[in-house]
Each structure stands twice: as structure tokens, then as C-alpha cells.
Design an enzyme around this catalytic site. Sequence first.
Site, PDB file in Angstrom:
ATOM      1  N   GLU A   1       9.921   2.565  -7.694  1.00 50.10           N
ATOM      2  CA  GLU A   1       9.858   3.906  -8.254  1.00 50.10           C
ATOM      3  C   GLU A   1      11.262   4.464  -8.446  1.00 50.10           C
ATOM      4  O   GLU A   1      12.242   3.960  -7.888  1.00 50.10           O
ATOM      5  CB  GLU A   1       9.077   4.834  -7.312  1.00 50.10           C
ATOM      6  CG  GLU A   1       7.667   4.383  -7.009  1.00 50.10           C
ATOM      7  CD  GLU A   1       6.728   4.559  -8.193  1.00 50.10           C
ATOM      8  OE1 GLU A   1       7.078   5.308  -9.136  1.00 50.10           O
ATOM      9  OE2 GLU A   1       5.650   3.948  -8.183  1.00 50.10           O
TER      10      GLU A   1
ATOM     11  N   LYS B   1      -5.030  15.428 -14.015  1.00 49.65           N
ATOM     12  CA  LYS B   1      -4.251  16.669 -13.994  1.00 49.65           C
ATOM     13  C   LYS B   1      -4.096  17.266 -15.388  1.00 49.65           C
ATOM     14  O   LYS B   1      -4.293  18.458 -15.588  1.00 49.65           O
ATOM     15  CB  LYS B   1      -2.855  16.392 -13.396  1.00 49.65           C
ATOM     16  CG  LYS B   1      -2.823  16.328 -11.879  1.00 49.65           C
ATOM     17  CD  LYS B   1      -1.371  16.206 -11.407  1.00 49.65           C
ATOM     18  CE  LYS B   1      -1.299  16.225  -9.893  1.00 49.65           C
ATOM     19  NZ  LYS B   1       0.106  16.111  -9.414  1.00 49.65           N
TER      20      LYS B   1
ATOM     21  N   VAL C   1      -3.771  -1.544   1.533  1.00 41.72           N
ATOM     22  CA  VAL C   1      -2.860  -2.312   2.392  1.00 41.72           C
ATOM     23  C   VAL C   1      -2.068  -3.363   1.617  1.00 41.72           C
ATOM     24  O   VAL C   1      -0.860  -3.281   1.522  1.00 41.72           O
ATOM     25  CB  VAL C   1      -3.622  -2.957   3.565  1.00 41.72           C
ATOM     26  CG1 VAL C   1      -2.682  -3.795   4.415  1.00 41.72           C
ATOM     27  CG2 VAL C   1      -4.260  -1.876   4.422  1.00 41.72           C
TER      28      VAL C   1
ATOM     29  N   LYS D   1       0.792   0.989   6.443  1.00 45.90           N
ATOM     30  CA  LYS D   1      -0.096  -0.159   6.295  1.00 45.90           C
ATOM     31  C   LYS D   1      -0.345  -0.876   7.616  1.00 45.90           C
ATOM     32  O   LYS D   1      -1.484  -1.246   7.923  1.00 45.90           O
ATOM     33  CB  LYS D   1       0.488  -1.125   5.256  1.00 45.90           C
ATOM     34  CG  LYS D   1       0.457  -0.569   3.839  1.00 45.90           C
ATOM     35  CD  LYS D   1       1.189  -1.460   2.854  1.00 45.90           C
ATOM     36  CE  LYS D   1       1.079  -0.922   1.440  1.00 45.90           C
ATOM     37  NZ  LYS D   1       1.852  -1.728   0.461  1.00 45.90           N
TER      38      LYS D   1
ATOM     39  N   GLU E   1      -9.691  -1.299   1.015  1.00 48.38           N
ATOM     40  CA  GLU E   1      -8.979  -2.578   0.995  1.00 48.38           C
ATOM     41  C   GLU E   1      -7.682  -2.485   0.193  1.00 48.38           C
ATOM     42  O   GLU E   1      -6.653  -3.062   0.575  1.00 48.38           O
ATOM     43  CB  GLU E   1      -9.870  -3.667   0.399  1.00 48.38           C
ATOM     44  CG  GLU E   1      -9.284  -5.064   0.469  1.00 48.38           C
ATOM     45  CD  GLU E   1      -9.228  -5.609   1.889  1.00 48.38           C
ATOM     46  OE1 GLU E   1      -8.111  -5.761   2.419  1.00 48.38           O
ATOM     47  OE2 GLU E   1     -10.291  -5.881   2.466  1.00 48.38           O
TER      48      GLU E   1
ATOM     49  N   GLY F   1       0.506  -3.537  -8.233  1.00 46.32           N
ATOM     50  CA  GLY F   1       0.340  -3.701  -9.666  1.00 46.32           C
ATOM     51  C   GLY F   1      -1.065  -3.362 -10.125  1.00 46.32           C
ATOM     52  O   GLY F   1      -1.989  -3.216  -9.321  1.00 46.32           O
TER      53      GLY F   1
END
Length: 393
Positions: free
Chosen positions: A181, A38, A123, A196, A120, A295
Site C-alpha cells: 500500500e 461508499k 489469515v 493473524k 478463513e 490478492g
Amino acid sequence: MKKLNIGLFGFGVVGEGIYKVLEEKPQLNAVIKKIVIKDPNKPRNAPQDLFSSNPDDILEDDDINVVVELISDADAAYTIIKKSFGKQKHVVSANKKLIADHHQELLELQHANNVSFLYEASVCGSVPIIRNLEEYFDNDLLNYVSGIVNGTTNYILTKMANENQSYQDALSSAQESGFAEADPTADVEGFDAASKISIVTLHAFGKKIKAEEVIRKGITSLQVEDFKYAQEKGATIKLIAKSQIDIKTGEITSTVLPTFVSLHKTIALVNNEYNGVLIGSSLADEQFLYGKGAGRFPTASAVLSDISALKYDYKYAIRKYENSQSGIFNQSGKLRVYIGFKQADDTVFQILDEVEERYQSKDYNHIIGIIDIEKLKNKDIIENDNLSIIAFE
């Protein structure tokens, strides 16, 4: 092995981790040719000429054959992926909300354009649940897939269980540690986990359920007293995402609910930001997958695994989905639940179809009993902030 020329959307902690790994490991035969971000003026740990703020620098480049999408904006990611398919580019994504919302359409588009769509990392981070369902359990008769799929809520619940912290104190700790968050709504209200389990359900049973149709209760209503009850019963509380099929009828019950888990069960040992998934099989009994669910490095690990698989033109087969009819979800059945609340209210006792236990005190109350699935679909009940609704295993 073909050469992979990658166009990368997003250069946050995961994107930067992928860039560094590909730079250090030329044997992977993959290179990032362009990165769209951005803010083009923000300093970054990569050559400036790699960056652009124009998506067409990737989408219109015929040399780029793989798009890796790592942005948080689900709507923008949807547009990017559709355009990538139209340009016959393979796509790797970690955007679980985007995939859950548009899963069926995107699978049909990737098939129509003869490209691969791998996700992958969407999830359970580094836990390879989708690949296992695709490769190992693709023809097995599964009974359920169940587990902890959100690291933020698991970190908070670990603090509440092990340190007797209130929900608010545990949330603050998670935010200070970088596991939550500033706006944690998607995690703590169970929306993330619902997306998920929606994705996982398609790969496990070949049936598509929308995330908003998953019966969902977050962790914001949980009280210290609920954890005291759990401790008295030799259990802890985990936010469990689960899809379970009735083999006879084919009906699937899909839920995201705080759940009492006995301390001697393997899933009870999954703490902090870790994820753990149980796969119940008619043939192989129960399998357990465990690892970091979020992470920089766990997510990057899953993305890199998908990138590597593209060198061999890997695609999800989803064989169960191709040979199945529309699914039946959350239409019948009952659950045994605990309902905790501070203010005694006669209407609360009317929620359960059958009351097994009733406890009242001046500070906190609870009832235990059986509730019909249909009642759990009532938002006035399931989303009531004054009720701690916790399922039993």
C-alpha cells in the site's frame, strides 16, 4: 443445501471477483441480493440496482441470510457484524484486525444468536489454515504454528535477499507492483502478522492473545549487511509469525520477528507474495501449507469457500477454546538473536543476557547471544529503528 441470499459490504477487487464467480456458477445456490458501497456514483461492473450506500438495505432485509464483509474500516466492520448477528444473519469476513481485536466477543455473539461466523480469508488468503486447524488438528496436541503470513513483507524480503536491494528500494518495487500500500505501516511493522497469529493461536491452542501482546518487530530496520551475514551462514531472512506452546507448563510464546531461516528448510522456499505455514504436531510431526496469501483471486477463493460451507450450516467448533482456561503468554523463556547496528554503543551490548559473538567494523556491527523474553517486550529495545533484531530458528 439451503439457498444463500448474500448482502455484500464492499465492492473492491475481491468483492467484484466474488460477484463474478457467483454469477457464473449458479450451482453454488448463492446469489448477491444487495451490495453496499461508499460512493454510489462510481461506475462498477454490475447492475446499478444492486448497489446502495445504506447499510440497512442489507441489515433490515429479512431475505438476506448471509453478510459478506469486505471493507477496510475495522470499526465500521465491527458495527456491521454485530448488527448482522442481531438480525440472525451468518457472517463471512476477511478483516483480520477487526477479528483479532474483538475475537472473543464476536464468537460469543455468534453463539448467542445461533449463526455462523467464518473468516478463513482473514489469515493467509487461499491457504486454508483455519479450516485445517478446526477439522484436522482439532483434537491433536500441537506444539507450534509458525510461518510467513504477510505477502507484502515477504515480497520485500525476497527482493532484499535475492537482488541485494535496500529496504527502501524493495519497498518501492513492492508498491509499484501492487503488493504494498501507499502507507505500508501495518504490513512492514508487523501489525498485520500480529493480528493473524492472534487469530491462529485461538484455533491452534484454544488460548486468546491480544495482537498488541504479541512480541513484534517489523522489517524496516533490516540492512543489506544483515542479508550478507545470512548468506554467509547458508540462510535467508523471513518475517516469521509463531506461537509455540510449552507442553509441560502450557505457556505460549507468540512472536512476529525477522528470523534467519536455513536455505534447506521448506519455509525458505516461500518467496514473493506467497505465504507458508508450518504446523508442528505431537502426533503428525510437521505439516506444511503453501499458497498465495493475498490478492484478488486467492482472497476470493477463501471467501467463496466459507460461503459454500454455510450451505451446510458449518460453524467453527473451536473445541480447545471451549474447554480451556485463560492462556499464559510470553512470561518466561529466552531467544537466541542477532542484533545489527551501524553505530557502536556500549548500551547495545547490555541488551543480551549472554553474548556469544561480537563483530565490529567501521561500517556495521553485530552481536549474537541470548535475550530474555521480558527484554523483548521492552519497546525501547524491540521498536528501536537503529537495531536489526533477527531471531534464530
